[in-house]
Motif scaffolding. Structure first.
Motif, PDB file in Angstrom:
ATOM      1  N   UNK A  74       0.832  -1.200   0.000  1.00  0.00           N
ATOM      2  CA  UNK A  74       0.000   0.000   0.000  1.00  0.00           C
ATOM      3  C   UNK A  74       0.864   1.246   0.000  1.00  0.00           C
ATOM      4  N   UNK A  75       0.324   2.319  -0.590  1.00  0.00           N
ATOM      5  CA  UNK A  75       0.929   3.644  -0.481  1.00  0.00           C
ATOM      6  C   UNK A  75      -0.078   4.676  -0.958  1.00  0.00           C
ATOM      7  N   UNK A  82       6.329   5.849  -0.205  1.00  0.00           N
ATOM      8  CA  UNK A  82       6.933   4.547  -0.462  1.00  0.00           C
ATOM      9  C   UNK A  82       5.909   3.441  -0.222  1.00  0.00           C
ATOM     10  N   UNK A  83       6.125   2.347  -0.906  1.00  0.00           N
ATOM     11  CA  UNK A  83       5.239   1.195  -0.745  1.00  0.00           C
ATOM     12  C   UNK A  83       5.544   0.483   0.566  1.00  0.00           C
ATOM     13  N   UNK A  84       4.496   0.066   1.249  1.00  0.00           N
ATOM     14  CA  UNK A  84       4.644  -0.686   2.490  1.00  0.00           C
ATOM     15  C   UNK A  84       4.005  -2.051   2.288  1.00  0.00           C
ATOM     16  N   UNK A  85       4.833  -3.085   2.328  1.00  0.00           N
ATOM     17  CA  UNK A  85       4.315  -4.441   2.174  1.00  0.00           C
ATOM     18  C   UNK A  85       3.451  -4.797   3.373  1.00  0.00           C
ATOM     19  N   UNK A  86       2.330  -5.440   3.109  1.00  0.00           N
ATOM     20  CA  UNK A  86       1.439  -5.879   4.176  1.00  0.00           C
ATOM     21  C   UNK A  86       0.992  -7.310   3.888  1.00  0.00           C
ATOM     22  N   UNK A  87       0.669  -8.053   4.932  1.00  0.00           N
ATOM     23  CA  UNK A  87       0.115  -9.387   4.693  1.00  0.00           C
ATOM     24  C   UNK A  87      -1.269  -9.277   4.044  1.00  0.00           C
ATOM     25  N   UNK A  88      -1.614 -10.232   3.224  1.00  0.00           N
ATOM     26  CA  UNK A  88      -2.882 -10.202   2.484  1.00  0.00           C
ATOM     27  C   UNK A  88      -4.086 -10.179   3.426  1.00  0.00           C
ATOM     28  N   UNK A  89      -3.982 -10.869   4.556  1.00  0.00           N
ATOM     29  CA  UNK A  89      -5.124 -10.917   5.474  1.00  0.00           C
ATOM     30  C   UNK A  89      -5.345  -9.602   6.215  1.00  0.00           C
ATOM     31  N   UNK A  90      -4.390  -8.683   6.166  1.00  0.00           N
ATOM     32  CA  UNK A  90      -4.538  -7.380   6.819  1.00  0.00           C
ATOM     33  C   UNK A  90      -4.897  -6.269   5.828  1.00  0.00           C
ATOM     34  N   UNK A  92      -7.734  -5.297   4.321  1.00  0.00           N
ATOM     35  CA  UNK A  92      -8.931  -4.506   4.611  1.00  0.00           C
ATOM     36  C   UNK A  92      -8.711  -3.583   5.800  1.00  0.00           C
ATOM     37  N   UNK A  93      -8.116  -4.089   6.872  1.00  0.00           N
ATOM     38  CA  UNK A  93      -7.904  -3.240   8.056  1.00  0.00           C
ATOM     39  C   UNK A  93      -6.936  -2.099   7.749  1.00  0.00           C
ATOM     40  N   UNK A  94      -5.899  -2.354   6.969  1.00  0.00           N
ATOM     41  CA  UNK A  94      -4.939  -1.305   6.609  1.00  0.00           C
ATOM     42  C   UNK A  94      -5.578  -0.264   5.686  1.00  0.00           C
ATOM     43  N   UNK A  95      -6.410  -0.714   4.744  1.00  0.00           N
ATOM     44  CA  UNK A  95      -7.076   0.217   3.834  1.00  0.00           C
ATOM     45  C   UNK A  95      -8.039   1.097   4.621  1.00  0.00           C
ATOM     46  N   UNK A  96      -8.815   0.506   5.528  1.00  0.00           N
ATOM     47  CA  UNK A  96      -9.773   1.285   6.322  1.00  0.00           C
ATOM     48  C   UNK A  96      -9.083   2.333   7.192  1.00  0.00           C
ATOM     49  N   UNK A  97      -7.893   2.032   7.698  1.00  0.00           N
ATOM     50  CA  UNK A  97      -7.159   2.993   8.514  1.00  0.00           C
ATOM     51  C   UNK A  97      -6.699   4.200   7.705  1.00  0.00           C
ATOM     52  N   UNK A 119      -9.366  -9.624  -9.469  1.00  0.00           N
ATOM     53  CA  UNK A 119     -10.810  -9.591  -9.221  1.00  0.00           C
ATOM     54  C   UNK A 119     -11.115  -9.927  -7.772  1.00  0.00           C
ATOM     55  N   UNK A 120     -10.388 -10.863  -7.186  1.00  0.00           N
ATOM     56  CA  UNK A 120     -10.616 -11.205  -5.777  1.00  0.00           C
ATOM     57  C   UNK A 120     -10.306 -10.015  -4.873  1.00  0.00           C
ATOM     58  N   UNK A 121      -9.224  -9.296  -5.157  1.00  0.00           N
ATOM     59  CA  UNK A 121      -8.882  -8.116  -4.352  1.00  0.00           C
ATOM     60  C   UNK A 121      -9.958  -7.048  -4.520  1.00  0.00           C
ATOM     61  N   UNK A 122     -10.412  -6.823  -5.752  1.00  0.00           N
ATOM     62  CA  UNK A 122     -11.466  -5.843  -5.990  1.00  0.00           C
ATOM     63  C   UNK A 122     -12.743  -6.220  -5.248  1.00  0.00           C
ATOM     64  N   UNK A 123     -13.121  -7.489  -5.308  1.00  0.00           N
ATOM     65  CA  UNK A 123     -14.340  -7.949  -4.644  1.00  0.00           C
ATOM     66  C   UNK A 123     -14.210  -7.824  -3.131  1.00  0.00           C
ATOM     67  N   UNK A 124     -13.044  -8.145  -2.607  1.00  0.00           N
ATOM     68  CA  UNK A 124     -12.811  -8.037  -1.170  1.00  0.00           C
ATOM     69  C   UNK A 124     -12.933  -6.588  -0.704  1.00  0.00           C
ATOM     70  N   UNK A 125     -12.341  -5.666  -1.449  1.00  0.00           N
ATOM     71  CA  UNK A 125     -12.429  -4.249  -1.097  1.00  0.00           C
ATOM     72  C   UNK A 125     -13.865  -3.745  -1.215  1.00  0.00           C
ATOM     73  N   UNK A 126     -14.526  -4.091  -2.304  1.00  0.00           N
ATOM     74  CA  UNK A 126     -15.888  -3.624  -2.546  1.00  0.00           C
ATOM     75  C   UNK A 126     -16.862  -4.164  -1.495  1.00  0.00           C
ATOM     76  N   UNK A 127     -16.723  -5.424  -1.143  1.00  0.00           N
ATOM     77  CA  UNK A 127     -17.646  -6.017  -0.169  1.00  0.00           C
ATOM     78  C   UNK A 127     -17.386  -5.526   1.253  1.00  0.00           C
ATOM     79  N   UNK A 128     -16.264  -4.863   1.479  1.00  0.00           N
ATOM     80  CA  UNK A 128     -15.956  -4.319   2.803  1.00  0.00           C
ATOM     81  C   UNK A 128     -16.090  -2.804   2.844  1.00  0.00           C
ATOM     82  N   UNK A 129     -16.895  -2.250   1.969  1.00  0.00           N
ATOM     83  CA  UNK A 129     -17.246  -0.838   2.079  1.00  0.00           C
ATOM     84  C   UNK A 129     -16.444   0.146   1.259  1.00  0.00           C
ATOM     85  N   UNK A 130     -15.495  -0.278   0.448  1.00  0.00           N
ATOM     86  CA  UNK A 130     -14.749   0.657  -0.403  1.00  0.00           C
ATOM     87  C   UNK A 130     -15.607   0.912  -1.636  1.00  0.00           C
TER      88      UNK A 130
END
Length: 161
Positions: A74-75, A82-90, A92-97, A119-130
């Motif tokens: 994310x960045x 700069x880009x900050x590597x994050x685990x895939x399971x985090x 949604x929480x990192x995006x919301x912050x 598509x999975x990342x897009x669906x995950x973001x969309x289904x969690x309120x983005x």
């Protein structure tokens, strides 16, 4: 005395051919009509979107970058970020912050990343309120050029779950 043929008609044979001349005349008239009217008919025009017409994003978006091996980073799309590597399971929480309701989120994926992963990342973001979600594209069409984001639009959350 002449011989009688065909029930009493002298010297006249029955003709079994079809006269096609009237059909040819009709076909030629129809051909002329179509040739005259064809240029007058305008086909329906469809303006398909292209990468060259992608609009600039008005706000500073949060970029979710997916690398070829599936790693997520994310960045904020600002100078010096700069880009900050994050685990895939985090993700949604990192995006919301990092975002507000007005902050767009763009996904930048390597060209070799499977479509299903994006598509999975897009669906995950969309289904969690983005709701403002877009894709980062290369407008120049060449490698090593600057990239811009497609304008994120408000999307409905995925249904059927």
């Amino acid at each position: 005395m002449p011989s009688l043929r065909s029930h009493g008609r002298a010297g006249r044979n029955m003709k079994a051919d079809i006269n096609v001349v009237p059909y040819i005349d009709v076909m030629l008239v129809l051909l002329v009509i179509f040739m005259v009217t064809a240029p007058l008919i305008t086909p329906g025009l469809i303006n398909l979107p292209s990468v060259g017409q992608a609009s600039e994003v008005p706000a500073t978006p949060l970029e979710v970058q997916i690398s070829e091996d599936g790693q997520v980073a994310l960045r904020m799309r600002e100078a010096g970020a700069t880009l900050q590597d994050i685990p895939r399971d985090q993700l949604i929480s990192q995006v919301r912050q990092r975002i507000t309701a007005e902050t767009p989120v763009v996904i930048a994926a390597d060209g070799k990343v499977p479509y299903e992963t994006v598509v999975k990342v897009m669906d995950e973001l969309r289904s969690n309120g983005v709701t403002r979600l877009g894709l980062l594209v290369d407008q120049s069409g060449g490698a090593n050029q600057t990239t811009t984001a497609t304008a994120p639009t408000a999307t409905k959350p995925a249904s059927g779950r």
